[in-house]
Design a protein around this motif. Structure first.
Motif, mmCIF file in Angstrom:
data_model
loop_
_atom_site.group_PDB
_atom_site.id
_atom_site.type_symbol
_atom_site.label_atom_id
_atom_site.label_comp_id
_atom_site.label_asym_id
_atom_site.label_seq_id
_atom_site.Cartn_x
_atom_site.Cartn_y
_atom_site.Cartn_z
ATOM 1 N N LEU A 177 0.780 -1.125 0.046
ATOM 2 C CA LEU A 177 -0.141 -0.040 -0.109
ATOM 3 C C LEU A 177 0.735 1.222 -0.153
ATOM 4 C CD1 LEU A 177 -3.011 -0.888 2.455
ATOM 5 C CD2 LEU A 177 -2.832 -0.829 -0.043
ATOM 6 N N SER A 178 2.237 0.982 0.154
ATOM 7 C CA SER A 178 3.170 2.425 0.464
ATOM 8 C C SER A 178 2.976 3.192 -0.715
ATOM 9 C CB SER A 178 4.379 1.879 0.947
ATOM 10 O OG SER A 178 5.072 0.993 -0.165
ATOM 11 N N PRO A 179 2.783 2.989 -2.011
ATOM 12 C CA PRO A 179 2.976 3.613 -3.165
ATOM 13 C C PRO A 179 1.593 4.594 -3.152
ATOM 14 C CG PRO A 179 3.374 1.486 -3.671
ATOM 15 C CD PRO A 179 2.918 1.484 -2.468
ATOM 16 N N TYR A 180 0.467 4.234 -2.407
ATOM 17 C CA TYR A 180 -0.744 4.899 -2.459
ATOM 18 C C TYR A 180 -1.058 5.643 -1.294
ATOM 19 C CZ TYR A 180 -0.902 1.035 -5.929
ATOM 20 O OH TYR A 180 -0.635 0.452 -6.919
ATOM 21 N N LEU A 181 0.047 5.682 -0.343
ATOM 22 C CA LEU A 181 0.041 6.526 0.907
ATOM 23 C C LEU A 181 0.552 8.076 0.657
ATOM 24 C CD1 LEU A 181 1.372 3.866 3.442
ATOM 25 C CD2 LEU A 181 -1.127 4.359 2.906
ATOM 26 N N PRO A 182 -0.192 9.084 1.226
ATOM 27 C CA PRO A 182 -1.493 9.141 1.902
ATOM 28 C C PRO A 182 -2.705 9.504 0.795
ATOM 29 C CG PRO A 182 -0.274 11.046 2.267
ATOM 30 C CD PRO A 182 0.712 10.344 1.316
ATOM 31 N N GLN A 183 -2.239 9.683 -0.450
ATOM 32 C CA GLN A 183 -3.199 10.246 -1.357
ATOM 33 C C GLN A 183 -4.558 9.292 -1.330
ATOM 34 O OE1 GLN A 183 0.048 10.079 -2.044
ATOM 35 N NE2 GLN A 183 0.499 12.151 -1.812
ATOM 36 N N LYS A 184 -4.431 7.913 -1.558
ATOM 37 C CA LYS A 184 -5.467 7.350 -1.861
ATOM 38 C C LYS A 184 -5.740 6.460 -0.488
ATOM 39 C CE LYS A 184 -5.252 5.644 -6.807
ATOM 40 N NZ LYS A 184 -5.317 4.575 -7.629
ATOM 41 N N VAL A 185 -4.955 6.324 0.337
ATOM 42 C CA VAL A 185 -5.552 5.668 1.484
ATOM 43 C C VAL A 185 -4.463 5.850 2.788
ATOM 44 C CG1 VAL A 185 -3.886 3.452 1.078
ATOM 45 C CG2 VAL A 185 -5.692 3.362 2.398
ATOM 46 N N SER A 186 -4.916 6.139 3.925
ATOM 47 C CA SER A 186 -4.092 6.322 5.125
ATOM 48 C C SER A 186 -4.190 4.992 5.753
ATOM 49 C CB SER A 186 -4.577 7.383 5.983
ATOM 50 O OG SER A 186 -4.374 8.498 5.550
ATOM 51 N N PHE A 187 -2.935 4.373 6.123
ATOM 52 C CA PHE A 187 -3.168 2.809 6.422
ATOM 53 C C PHE A 187 -2.198 2.772 7.839
ATOM 54 C CE2 PHE A 187 -0.919 -1.224 6.668
ATOM 55 C CZ PHE A 187 -1.968 -2.074 6.926
#
Length: 420
Positions: A249-259
Motif C-alpha cells: 500500500l505504500s505507493p498509495y499513501l497518503p493520497q489514496k489511503v491512510s493505513f
C-alpha cells in the motif's frame, strides 16, 4: 496578520471587564429522565437476511441545536450488542473534547447464533472450507440497501461513513472494503489476520484490499488493522502479512489511503477499545480537530472570523462533510463563545456579533448562542435587544428540554428587573 499573544489573551480573561461569559452553562445537556436520551432503537425487517435486526442510533450532543443542512459523519458498529455503548460513549467523549468531529453512531446487533454468518467462508491450509460464514454478500446488501437508506431517510447523515468490525465482523469489514469500495470511507478492523475464502480464487483478503486500492480513483479511504500481541506471538505469520500489506500500500499513501496496523498489548477482547482509539486517531487526527481557538484572534478588523472559517473550510474540504467549530464545550474555554467575549471586552462589537451570527448559522436552535448575543447587546447598552434574545434563549432551551432552563430564566428575570 497580527495574532493576539497568549499572555494578552490570559490577561483579558482574568482582568475585570464589562462582560464575562457565564461558565455555568457550558453545553447543551438534556434534562430527560433517561440517561441515554440521545439513543434510539429501531427494528428493521430485513429481506436480505430474512429476519429482523435491531439497530441502535446515538445522536451527537448538539444534534437538536444544529440546522437542517448540517450533516454528520456516520459510524457503523458491527456486533452492536457488544460494542455499541462503548464506541458511542467514546466517540461522544472525544467529540466533546474536540478530538474528532461529532458523529452519529449506529450499532447493528446480531440475531442469535448468526455472528459468524457475515464472514467470507474461510479456507483452511488444506484448501477445505470451514463450517461457518458464507453470507457476507447478504450482509453487505442488508447494510447497503436497507440500513443506510433507513438512516439517511430519518437522520442527517453525511457522505462520510466508518465501519467497525471485530474478529468475524472484521473479516466482513475487509470484505466490504474491496467489494463495495464507495460505501464507506473509513474501516477499523480489529483482531484480524489475512486469510483465503471461498470465492476469492487464489487471492487472500489482503490481496483483495491491495487490488481495490490500486483500482480506486482519488477518493481517499482510511484503513486500520490490529491484533493482540498474544495472537501475533502464536502465529508470527500475522506480522509478516501486515508488513507485506503495508509495503504493497505504500505507493498509495497518503493520497489514496491512510493505513496503519499495530499489535495491542492486551489479551483477546481487552484489545478492542485501544484499537478503536487508534483507529479514530488515524481517521480523525486530534491535532487537526483540537485547534487552539486563541490563535484565531487577530487585530485586523474581520480577520478573526476569516481565520475561523478558513480552518473549518479546509477540514470540510478534506473530509467531504461540514466540519463544525465548537460554539460551546464542556469545561473548556477553547470555543467560539470565549472569542466572542474577548471581542466584547475589547469593544469590537461588530466583529463579536459577526461571530455569534456565524455560530447561529450552524446552530440556529442554540439557546446559549442567543444568550451570548443578549450579553453583546447589554454591553452595547441596547437592553431591548438584549431582552429579545434572552427570551429567545429561554424559548429554545424549553423546546430542547435543555437542563439550563433555570439559568436562562434567571438571566431573563434579572434583565427584566433592571428595566423597571
Amino acid at each position: 496578520m497580527r495574532y493576539i499573544t497568549f499572555g494578552i489573551f490570559l490577561t483579558i480573561l482574568v482582568s475585570a471587564s464589562k462582560t464575562n461569559a457565564n461558565e455555568s452553562h457550558d453545553i447543551y445537556n438534556s434534562q430527560s429522565q433517561s440517561a441515554f436520551s440521545n439513543v434510539s432503537r429501531h427494528v428493521i425487517e430485513s429481506h436480505s437476511l430474512k429476519g429482523k435486526r435491531t439497530i441502535d442510533v446515538s445522536l451527537p450532543v448538539n444534534y437538536l441545536e444544529t440546522g437542517s443542512k448540517v450533516t454528520y459523519p456516520l459510524i457503523v458498529v458491527l456486533d452492536g450488542e457488544l460494542l455499541f455503548h462503548s464506541v458511542s460513549g467514546f466517540a461522544q467523549f472525544q467529540a466533546m473534547n474536540s478530538q474528532m468531529p461529532e458523529a452519529i453512531v449506529v450499532g447493528i446487533q446480531n440475531a442469535p447464533d448468526t455472528r459468524r454468518d457475515m464472514t467470507p467462508k474461510p479456507i483452511n491450509a488444506n484448501g477445505d472450507p470451514l463450517w461457518f460464514g458464507g453470507k457476507e454478500d447478504q450482509y453487505l446488501s442488508f447494510i447497503q440497501h436497507e440500513v443506510l437508506p433507513f438512516l439517511e431517510e430519518n437522520y442527517r447523515i453525511a457522505n462520510f461513513k466508518v465501519l467497525i468490525g471485530l474478529s468475524p465482523s472484521a473479516s466482513f469489514t475487509l470484505h466490504s472494503f474491496w467489494k463495495q469500495p464507495h460505501l464507506f470511507s473509513g474501516y477499523i478492523v480489529i483482531n484480524q489476520a489475512d486469510f483465503k475464502a471461498v470465492g476469492y480464487g487464489k487471492e487472500t483478503i489482503f490481496d483483495k484490499v491491495i487490488e481495490s486500492v490500486r483500482q480506486q480513483p482519488e477518493d481517499k479511504r482510511y484503513l486500520y488493522i490490529s491484533m493482540p500481541e498474544g495472537g501475533a506471538a502464536r502465529n508470527p505469520k500475522i506480522v509478516d502479512d501486515y508488513e507485506k500489506l503495508e509495503r504493497a500500500l505504500s505507493p498509495y499513501l497518503p493520497q489514496k489511503v491512510s493505513f496503519k496496523w499495530e499489535l495491542i498489548d492486551k489479551q483477546s477482547y481487552a484489545a478492542v477499545l485501544p484499537a478503536i482509539m487508534s483507529g479514530f486517531e488515524l481517521i480523525f487526527p486530534a491535532q487537526r480537530w483540537d485547534v487552539n481557538y486563541r490563535n484565531f484572534v487577530a487585530g485586523e478588523n474581520g480577520a478573526t472570523l476569516r481565520n475561523i472559517k478558513a480552518h473549518f473550510s479546509e477540514l470540510s474540504e478534506q473530509y467531504g462533510f461540514m466540519a463544525l467549530p465548537k460554539g460551546e464545550r464542556f469545561y473548556n474555554r477553547n470555543r467560539l463563545k470565549r472569542i466572542v467575549y474577548v471581542l466584547i471586552n475589547e469593544e469590537r462589537y461588530t466583529e463579536a456579533e459577526a461571530i455569534v451570527q456565524y455560530w447561529l448559522s450552524l446552530y440556529p436552535h442554540s439557546g446559549n448562542a442567543y444568550d451570548t448575543l443578549a450579553d453583546l447587546y447589554l454591553a452595547k447598552g441596547e437592553k431591548d435587544m438584549a431582552l429579545k434574545h434572552r427570551k429567545k434563549a429561554l424559548e429554545l432551551a424549553r423546546r430542547n428540554n435543555d437542563h439550563r432552563v433555570m439559568i436562562f430564566e434567571e438571566a431573563l428575570n434579572n434583565l427584566k428587573s433592571t428595566k423597571k
